[in-house]
Design a protein around this motif. Sequence first.
Motif, PDB file in Angstrom:
ATOM      1  N   VAL A  13      22.273  -8.130 -27.771  1.00 36.43           N
ATOM      2  CA  VAL A  13      21.352  -7.058 -28.137  1.00 36.43           C
ATOM      3  C   VAL A  13      21.906  -5.660 -27.882  1.00 36.43           C
ATOM      4  O   VAL A  13      21.364  -4.686 -28.396  1.00 36.43           O
ATOM      5  N   VAL A  14      22.984  -5.544 -27.104  1.00 36.63           N
ATOM      6  CA  VAL A  14      23.604  -4.237 -26.903  1.00 36.63           C
ATOM      7  C   VAL A  14      24.374  -3.889 -28.176  1.00 36.63           C
ATOM      8  O   VAL A  14      25.116  -4.718 -28.694  1.00 36.63           O
ATOM      9  N   PRO A  15      24.184  -2.673 -28.697  1.00 40.89           N
ATOM     10  CA  PRO A  15      24.883  -2.291 -29.934  1.00 40.89           C
ATOM     11  C   PRO A  15      26.393  -2.496 -29.810  1.00 40.89           C
ATOM     12  O   PRO A  15      26.968  -2.304 -28.749  1.00 40.89           O
ATOM     13  N   ARG A  16      27.013  -2.890 -30.918  1.00 41.23           N
ATOM     14  CA  ARG A  16      28.446  -3.181 -30.898  1.00 41.23           C
ATOM     15  C   ARG A  16      29.300  -1.938 -31.104  1.00 41.23           C
ATOM     16  O   ARG A  16      30.419  -1.878 -30.622  1.00 41.23           O
ATOM     17  N   PHE A  17      28.823  -0.989 -31.877  1.00 43.38           N
ATOM     18  CA  PHE A  17      29.654   0.134 -32.285  1.00 43.38           C
ATOM     19  C   PHE A  17      29.111   1.449 -31.749  1.00 43.38           C
ATOM     20  O   PHE A  17      27.922   1.591 -31.504  1.00 43.38           O
ATOM     21  N   GLU A  83      22.499  -9.955 -15.314  1.00 42.60           N
ATOM     22  CA  GLU A  83      22.464  -9.462 -16.686  1.00 42.60           C
ATOM     23  C   GLU A  83      22.621  -7.942 -16.724  1.00 42.60           C
ATOM     24  O   GLU A  83      23.266  -7.406 -17.628  1.00 42.60           O
ATOM     25  N   VAL A  84      22.050  -7.255 -15.727  1.00 40.03           N
ATOM     26  CA  VAL A  84      22.220  -5.800 -15.644  1.00 40.03           C
ATOM     27  C   VAL A  84      23.699  -5.478 -15.506  1.00 40.03           C
ATOM     28  O   VAL A  84      24.224  -4.592 -16.193  1.00 40.03           O
ATOM     29  N   ARG A  85      24.406  -6.198 -14.650  1.00 42.79           N
ATOM     30  CA  ARG A  85      25.843  -5.963 -14.485  1.00 42.79           C
ATOM     31  C   ARG A  85      26.601  -6.232 -15.787  1.00 42.79           C
ATOM     32  O   ARG A  85      27.537  -5.501 -16.129  1.00 42.79           O
ATOM     33  N   THR A  86      26.194  -7.256 -16.522  1.00 39.77           N
ATOM     34  CA  THR A  86      26.818  -7.527 -17.823  1.00 39.77           C
ATOM     35  C   THR A  86      26.607  -6.356 -18.767  1.00 39.77           C
ATOM     36  O   THR A  86      27.546  -5.892 -19.421  1.00 39.77           O
ATOM     37  N   VAL A  87      25.387  -5.855 -18.828  1.00 40.88           N
ATOM     38  CA  VAL A  87      25.079  -4.713 -19.699  1.00 40.88           C
ATOM     39  C   VAL A  87      25.888  -3.496 -19.271  1.00 40.88           C
ATOM     40  O   VAL A  87      26.419  -2.769 -20.117  1.00 40.88           O
ATOM     41  N   MET A  88      26.016  -3.276 -17.964  1.00 40.57           N
ATOM     42  CA  MET A  88      26.814  -2.143 -17.491  1.00 40.57           C
ATOM     43  C   MET A  88      28.253  -2.249 -17.989  1.00 40.57           C
ATOM     44  O   MET A  88      28.864  -1.245 -18.357  1.00 40.57           O
ATOM     45  N   GLY A  89      28.779  -3.451 -18.042  1.00 42.87           N
ATOM     46  CA  GLY A  89      30.134  -3.656 -18.531  1.00 42.87           C
ATOM     47  C   GLY A  89      30.275  -3.445 -20.034  1.00 42.87           C
ATOM     48  O   GLY A  89      31.385  -3.233 -20.530  1.00 42.87           O
ATOM     49  N   LEU A  90      29.162  -3.488 -20.755  1.00 39.92           N
ATOM     50  CA  LEU A  90      29.186  -3.315 -22.209  1.00 39.92           C
ATOM     51  C   LEU A  90      28.931  -1.878 -22.648  1.00 39.92           C
ATOM     52  O   LEU A  90      29.105  -1.551 -23.824  1.00 39.92           O
ATOM     53  N   CYS A  91      28.497  -1.041 -21.718  1.00 40.36           N
ATOM     54  CA  CYS A  91      28.141   0.344 -22.053  1.00 40.36           C
ATOM     55  C   CYS A  91      29.215   1.310 -21.584  1.00 40.36           C
ATOM     56  O   CYS A  91      30.019   1.001 -20.702  1.00 40.36           O
ATOM     57  N   ASP A  92      29.213   2.506 -22.165  1.00 39.36           N
ATOM     58  CA  ASP A  92      30.255   3.498 -21.909  1.00 39.36           C
ATOM     59  C   ASP A  92      29.885   4.526 -20.852  1.00 39.36           C
ATOM     60  O   ASP A  92      30.773   5.145 -20.277  1.00 39.36           O
ATOM     61  N   LEU A  93      28.596   4.721 -20.637  1.00 39.64           N
ATOM     62  CA  LEU A  93      28.155   5.813 -19.781  1.00 39.64           C
ATOM     63  C   LEU A  93      26.800   5.475 -19.192  1.00 39.64           C
ATOM     64  O   LEU A  93      25.945   4.920 -19.885  1.00 39.64           O
TER      65      LEU A  93
END
Length: 187
Positions: A13-17, A83-93
């Motif tokens: 669900v986290v945007p790819r681009f 899951e929060v840690r996973t999302v943190m790894g997928l985001c830039d800021l």
Amino acid sequence: YENRAALLSPKSVVPRFGPKILHVGRFSAQKNHGALLDVLARLPEASLVLVGDGEDKKVIERRVHDMKLQDRVTFLGEIEPEEVRTVMGLCDLFMFPSLYEAMPMALLEAMATGMAIVASDIPANRELLKDTGVLRNLDPEQFAKAAAGLLADPKYASDLGKRAAERASHFTVAAMADGYERILMAS
């Protein structure tokens, strides 16, 4: 906007681009989600990922719709810590525009994962971040400029993230227990 975290993994669900800005926190006036939307409106290439739930969530969802940002905002709701840690790894800021805090745990977790951070210049954030993130007054234009600067300079953002992770290591349970023990032994 997305609101299906219970059915899907964070990775799906986290945007790819494009640059991804993350905020983790309860939807309340204190956390200042409106400022996040004002910043997002100034960063047309970026998307915003929101983790959390709370009394102001419907207000923010309505504002996302009114601002026509629904294609750029993902609501993940409350998710498990891993899951929060996973999302943190997928985001830039990581963006943290709180109006006030005591001990900002979400900020500390973002630091521990090595995220680049833009946060409100309030005493708790200032004390926790020191020079490992960018502190700004609660002006959306200032926040947007700081975010754009970090997104445009990945090396600087990475360096800040590494320093933040090192600083966060001083706030582990073991490190704090050692500190208390030293204080007690000295008295």
